[in-house]
Design a protein around this motif. Structure first.
Motif, PDB file in Angstrom:
ATOM      1  N   GLY A 239     -20.657  62.003  39.994  1.00  0.00           N
ATOM      2  CA  GLY A 239     -20.630  60.737  40.717  1.00  0.00           C
ATOM      3  C   GLY A 239     -20.277  59.538  39.865  1.00  0.00           C
ATOM      4  O   GLY A 239     -20.219  58.417  40.365  1.00  0.00           O
ATOM      5  N   HIS A 240     -20.043  59.755  38.571  1.00  0.00           N
ATOM      6  CA  HIS A 240     -19.718  58.653  37.658  1.00  0.00           C
ATOM      7  C   HIS A 240     -18.300  58.152  37.920  1.00  0.00           C
ATOM      8  O   HIS A 240     -17.366  58.936  37.969  1.00  0.00           O
ATOM      9  N   ARG A 241     -18.149  56.840  38.085  1.00  0.00           N
ATOM     10  CA  ARG A 241     -16.819  56.224  38.277  1.00  0.00           C
ATOM     11  C   ARG A 241     -16.480  55.385  37.062  1.00  0.00           C
ATOM     12  O   ARG A 241     -17.233  54.499  36.667  1.00  0.00           O
ATOM     13  N   CYS A 242     -15.334  55.674  36.468  1.00  0.00           N
ATOM     14  CA  CYS A 242     -14.886  54.986  35.251  1.00  0.00           C
ATOM     15  C   CYS A 242     -13.512  54.379  35.499  1.00  0.00           C
ATOM     16  O   CYS A 242     -12.601  55.060  35.984  1.00  0.00           O
ATOM     17  N   LEU A 243     -13.362  53.118  35.157  1.00  0.00           N
ATOM     18  CA  LEU A 243     -12.088  52.411  35.299  1.00  0.00           C
ATOM     19  C   LEU A 243     -11.451  52.230  33.931  1.00  0.00           C
ATOM     20  O   LEU A 243     -12.123  51.845  32.965  1.00  0.00           O
ATOM     21  N   VAL A 244     -10.161  52.493  33.837  1.00  0.00           N
ATOM     22  CA  VAL A 244      -9.390  52.285  32.614  1.00  0.00           C
ATOM     23  C   VAL A 244      -8.389  51.166  32.859  1.00  0.00           C
ATOM     24  O   VAL A 244      -7.549  51.271  33.769  1.00  0.00           O
ATOM     25  N   LEU A 245      -8.483  50.099  32.081  1.00  0.00           N
ATOM     26  CA  LEU A 245      -7.549  48.972  32.172  1.00  0.00           C
ATOM     27  C   LEU A 245      -6.593  49.041  30.992  1.00  0.00           C
ATOM     28  O   LEU A 245      -7.022  49.021  29.834  1.00  0.00           O
ATOM     29  N   GLU A 246      -5.312  49.131  31.262  1.00  0.00           N
ATOM     30  CA  GLU A 246      -4.294  49.239  30.217  1.00  0.00           C
ATOM     31  C   GLU A 246      -3.011  48.609  30.716  1.00  0.00           C
ATOM     32  O   GLU A 246      -2.596  48.861  31.859  1.00  0.00           O
ATOM     33  N   SER A 247      -2.379  47.782  29.888  1.00  0.00           N
ATOM     34  CA  SER A 247      -1.162  47.087  30.305  1.00  0.00           C
ATOM     35  C   SER A 247       0.106  47.799  29.857  1.00  0.00           C
ATOM     36  O   SER A 247       1.201  47.484  30.343  1.00  0.00           O
ATOM     37  N   ASP A 248       0.004  48.732  28.926  1.00  0.00           N
ATOM     38  CA  ASP A 248       1.188  49.405  28.406  1.00  0.00           C
ATOM     39  C   ASP A 248       1.582  50.560  29.322  1.00  0.00           C
ATOM     40  O   ASP A 248       0.737  51.386  29.708  1.00  0.00           O
ATOM     41  N   ALA A 249       2.860  50.648  29.654  1.00  0.00           N
ATOM     42  CA  ALA A 249       3.331  51.661  30.600  1.00  0.00           C
ATOM     43  C   ALA A 249       3.149  53.069  30.052  1.00  0.00           C
ATOM     44  O   ALA A 249       2.749  53.981  30.775  1.00  0.00           O
TER      45      ALA A 249
ATOM     46  N   ILE B 125     -13.192  61.122  38.486  1.00  0.00           N
ATOM     47  CA  ILE B 125     -13.999  59.949  38.134  1.00  0.00           C
ATOM     48  C   ILE B 125     -13.192  58.887  37.406  1.00  0.00           C
ATOM     49  O   ILE B 125     -13.703  57.811  37.127  1.00  0.00           O
ATOM     50  N   ILE B 126     -11.939  59.183  37.082  1.00  0.00           N
ATOM     51  CA  ILE B 126     -11.136  58.257  36.285  1.00  0.00           C
ATOM     52  C   ILE B 126     -10.168  57.513  37.191  1.00  0.00           C
ATOM     53  O   ILE B 126      -9.343  58.118  37.870  1.00  0.00           O
ATOM     54  N   ASP B 127     -10.284  56.196  37.213  1.00  0.00           N
ATOM     55  CA  ASP B 127      -9.317  55.325  37.878  1.00  0.00           C
ATOM     56  C   ASP B 127      -8.533  54.573  36.808  1.00  0.00           C
ATOM     57  O   ASP B 127      -9.121  54.052  35.861  1.00  0.00           O
ATOM     58  N   CYS B 128      -7.238  54.536  36.943  1.00  0.00           N
ATOM     59  CA  CYS B 128      -6.379  53.878  35.953  1.00  0.00           C
ATOM     60  C   CYS B 128      -5.612  52.745  36.609  1.00  0.00           C
ATOM     61  O   CYS B 128      -4.930  52.944  37.616  1.00  0.00           O
ATOM     62  N   VAL B 129      -5.727  51.542  36.051  1.00  0.00           N
ATOM     63  CA  VAL B 129      -5.042  50.365  36.571  1.00  0.00           C
ATOM     64  C   VAL B 129      -4.203  49.750  35.462  1.00  0.00           C
ATOM     65  O   VAL B 129      -4.700  49.543  34.349  1.00  0.00           O
ATOM     66  N   ARG B 130      -2.949  49.498  35.784  1.00  0.00           N
ATOM     67  CA  ARG B 130      -2.091  48.821  34.805  1.00  0.00           C
ATOM     68  C   ARG B 130      -2.316  47.322  34.914  1.00  0.00           C
ATOM     69  O   ARG B 130      -1.796  46.648  35.803  1.00  0.00           O
TER      70      ARG B 130
END
Length: 631
Positions: free
Chosen positions: A87-97, A114-119
Motif C-alpha cells: 500500500g506504500h505510494r512513492c512519487l519520483v520527481l525528475e526533470s531529465d528525460a 507503488i512508484i509514480d514518476c512525474v517529469r
C-alpha cells in the motif's frame, strides 16, 4: 556523469545521437509540466493492473517522495520497490528525460504499483508542511519521508560573464543526462567540422572531454580544436599530486589539447576576427587578475571543477553544518531549483537531514564524506581561519550505497540499516580515460593536493598516497595514510579494482610502524610502510611490475587556485572571475593610481602648463619682433 563517461568512451556514437540541444540558460530555465502517458485510454484505467504513472487528476499526497532519479536516486527507488509494503505510494520527481525513462522502465521491471514518476523540477521543500513544490506550481505532500537525491551543483557562468550574443554557444555539464549528452554531441560536432572548443574546468570530466574533442578533430586542425582552461596549476589539481598532474598535462598536450593553467574566465564575447572563431574568451591569471589574455572558441563547455564552492567564511555556519555543506531549513522552505548555489545537505549517520527529510549521494554531506573533506588556510580578510570544501563527485559506490540505504529507510522507517551501510563506505571514484588518454584513475579517501604525498611510480602504474603528519614532539613526524590515487597507464590494468583494495586498506585504519628514536629512521620506516601499501594497491590493479620509484611531493594549498576563496577572496567563482575583491588587485590598482598621480596625470598637466607658457612666450617674442620691424 555515468552517461558522460559512456559518451566519452564512444565518441562517434555520441556524435550521432539525436537529442535536444540546450544552452546553459535553457538548462536552468523552468520546464513546462509534462505528463507521462501510460498508453491507455481513460476508460481503460480501471482495468490496468501494471504500474501506474501519476496524472494530475490523482491525489497529490504520497507516503514518500524521491527528488531526483540519478545514480543514487535510482538505487533508492529500487530499494523502495523491493522493501515497501503493497500500500506504500512513492512519487519520483525528475526533470531529465533520460532519468524519467529509466524510472518508468524500473517501475515496469520490478512489477511494482507503488512508484509514480512525474517529469517536473522540484522548486522547494518545506519540511514543516511536508510539502514539495515544483517549478510549474504543483504541490505534492508526503506523510512519512522525503529523499533529496538531486546530485551535485552545476558550474554555471555568473550573470554578466557571457555576452547576450554568445549565450547559445555556451554549454554547461551537470544539468541532467539529456543536457550533458547534448553538450557532448555539440562539442564533437564543432570539432569535426574544424571549429574550436574551449572546455572550462579542472575536473576529470573536463580533462576527458577536452581529450575526446581533440581526438575527434580532423587532421588539418589537430592541435587547435580543443583548449582546456582551469584555475589550478595542473589538471585535476585539487586531487592529483603535482608530479602526476604534470604527467597528465604532457599527455593532454601530446594529444593536441591546448592547456591553459592558472587562468579564469573574465568574459565570453563576440570575436572581432571571425576567421579564427566566432567567440573570444577573455582570460585572467588566477593569481593576478590584472594579467589578461584571450583565446578563440566556437563553443564553450563549462565542465566544472572538482569541489563544491564554499559560501561562508566562518568555520561553521549559523546552523552548525560543517564547512562546505548546508543545513536544511526546519521552519521554512529550502530552494532546490538553483543548481548553481546548491551545496551538499548535512546529514547524520542515518542519512537524516531532519525529522522527515533524507539526503543521499552527492546531494548529502555524509559523515564518511566529511572525513575526506579537503581544507586549506583561507587567505582573505579573515586571516588565520581554516576553510574546507567537499569534493563534487564521490563515486558510484558511495552514490549507490547511500541511495540503497536511503530507499530502505523510506520503505521501512528503520535508520539503523543506513548507519551500518555508511560505516563501511569510503568515497571511491574511478575516472575512466583509457579511450582518450590511456589512463584509468582511481581516487580513494581524502585526496587533497594540499597534503603531503608520496608517489610510487613504475612503467605501468603510479600510486600516490596522501598522508597527514603528526608531530611526535621529538623533531620527528608520523605519516598516517589518508587517501590513495592510483593511475593505471596500461589499458589492461584495472584502477577500479585497485581503488577498492585501497578503500579496504584505509578502512582498516592501518597504522605505520612504531616511531624510532631517530627522526631519519622514523621517516625511512614510514616510507617503507607506504611502499608496502602501494605495492598491494598495484597488485590489485593487475600488474606484476613492483619496481616502484619513490618521490615525495610537499604540496601547498595556494597552488590549488582560488576555489577556496568565494567572493571575499580571489574569485567571484572558482572558474569565472575578474578579481574585483582580491587584495592583490587592490594593491595593484592603488599603486597604479599613485603612480599616475605622481608620474602620470600630474606630470602631464604640469608639462601642458609649461608648454602653454613656452608657446605664449614664443608668441610674445614674435609679436615684439614684428612691432620692432614695423617701427
Amino acid at each position: 556523469m555515468l552517461l558522460l563517461q559512456h559518451l566519452l568512451r564512444r565518441a562517434p556514437a555520441a556524435a550521432a545521437c539525436t537529442v535536444l540541444t540546450a544552452s546553459y540558460t535553457q538548462a536552468r530555465a523552468q520546464q513546462a509540466p509534462l505528463q507521462c502517458d501510460d498508453g491507455l485510454e481513460e476508460d481503460d484505467d480501471d482495468k490496468f493492473e501494471g504500474p501506474r504513472r501519476h496524472t494530475l487528476a490523482d491525489p497529490n499526497r504520497y507516503d514518500s517522495i524521491v527528488i531526483g532519479c540519478g545514480v543514487s536516486g535510482t538505487a533508492a527507488v529500487e530499494a523502495v520497490a523491493k522493501h515497501a509494503d503493497r500500500g506504500h505510494r512513492c512519487l519520483v520527481l525528475e526533470s531529465d528525460a533520460f532519468a524519467v525513462r529509466r524510472c518508468e522502465a524500473l517501475s515496469a521491471e520490478v512489477g511494482s504499483d507503488i512508484i509514480d514518476c512525474v517529469r517536473a523540477r522540484a522548486e522547494s521543500l518545506n519540511p514543516l508542511l511536508r510539502q514539495v513544490r515544483t517549478t510549474h506550481g504543483d504541490e505534492y505532500s508526503y506523510a512519512k519521508k522525503c529523499l533529496v537525491a538531486t546530485g551535485a551543483a552545476a558550474a554555471v557562468p555568473p550573470p554578466g560573464f557571457v555576452d547576450e550574443l554568445c549565450v547559445e554557444s555556451v554549454r554547461c555539464l551537470g544539468h541532467g543526462e539529456a543536457a550533458d549528452a547534448a553538450a557532448v554531441r555539440d562539442a564533437f560536432s564543432v570539432a569535426k567540422r574544424g571549429g574550436k572548443v574551449c572546455v572550462v574546468g579542472g575536473s576529470w570530466q573536463a580533462v576527458a572531454l577536452a581529450a575526446a574533442v581533440a581526438r575527434a578533430a580532423p587532421a588539418e586542425t589537430a592541435g587547435e580544436s580543443a583548449s582546456l582552461v582551469f584555475p589550478e596549476a595542473t589538471p585535476i589539481g585539487a586531487r592529483l599530486p603535482k608530479d602526476l598532474g604534470k604527467k597528465l598535462r604532457k599527455r593532454l598536450e601530446k594529444r593536441g589539447v591546448t592547456v591553459i593553467a592558472l587562468h579564469q574566465i573574465r568574459y565570453v564575447g563576440p570575436n572581432e576576427d571571425n576567421r579564427k572563431a566566432s567567440h573570444a574568451v577573455y582570460l585572467a591569471r588566477a593569481d593576478d587578475a590584472m594579467r589578461t589574455s584571450r583565446c578563440s572558441a566556437d563553443l564553450v563547455v563549462v565542465a566544472g571543477g572538482e569541489h563544491v564552492q564554499q559560501v561562508q567564511v566562518s568555520a561553521r555556519d549559523a546552523r552548525s553544518a560543517p564547512r562546505g555543506s548546508t543545513a536544511l531549513e526546519v521552519v521554512k522552505a529550502t530552494r532546490l531549483d538553483d543548481a548553481t548555489r546548491r551545496r551538499p545537505i548535512f546529514v547524520n549517520e542515518e542519512l537524516s537531514a531532519g525529522a522527515s527529510v533524507l539526503a543521499c549521494g552527492d546531494a548529502a554531506a555524509t559523515p564518511c564524506r566529511l572525513e575526506t573533506t579537503t581544507s586549506a588556510l583561507v587567505n582573505t580578510t579573515t586571516h588565520g581561519q581554516r576553510g574546507a570544501v567537499i569534493a563534487v563527485e564521490t563515486g558510484t559506490p558511495h552514490a549507490v550505497g547511500t541511495g540503497n540505504a536511503a530507499g530502505r529507510v523510506l520503505a521501512t522507517g528503520d535508520g539503523s540499516s543506513a548507519a551500518k551501510v555508511l560505516a563501511g563506505l569510503t568515497p571511491t571514484l574511478a575516472a575512466d580515460m583509457r579511450s582518450t588518454l590511456g589512463w584509468h584513475v582511481g581516487f580513494v579517501g581524502k585526496c587533497d593536493a594540499a597534503l603531503e604525498a608520496h608517489v610510487f611510480s613504475s612503467k605501468s602504474v603510479d600510486v600516490a598516497i596522501y598522508v597527514e603528519k603528526t608531530d611526535l614532539g621529538t623533531g620527528a613526524f608520523r605519516r598516517v595514510p589518508m587517501g590513495v590515487v592510483v593511475v593505471a597507464k596500461n589499458r589492461d590494468l584495472d584502477a577500479a579494482a585497485a581503488a577498492d583494495a585501497a578503500a579496504v586498506g584505509l578502512r582498516a585504519h592501518m597504522e605505520p610502524p612504531a616511531p624510532d628514536e631517530h627522526a631519519d629512521a622514523t621517516y625511512r620506516n614510514d616510507v617503507d610502510f607506504l611502499r608496502g601499501l602501494a605495492a598491494a594497491v598495484a597488485a590489485a590493479a593487475g600488474t606484476d611490475d613492483f619496481s616502484l620509484k619513490h618521490s615525495q611531493v610537499i604540496s601547498r594549498a595556494d597552488r590549488l587556485g582560488p576555489r577556496y576563496w568565494d567572493g571575499q577572496g580571489a574569485a567571484d567563482t572558482a572558474l569565472f572571475s575578474r578579481g574585483g575583491k582580491t587584495e592583490m588587485r587592490s594593491k595593484r590598482v592603488a599603486g597604479a593610481f599613485s603612480a599616475q598621480m605622481g608620474k602620470g596625470a600630474a606630470k602631464e598637466l604640469d608639462d601642458r602648463r609649461k608648454a602653454q607658457a613656452a608657446l605664449e612666450a614664443g608668441m610674445g617674442r614674435l609679436v615684439a619682433a614684428a612691432k620692432g620691424d614695423a617701427s
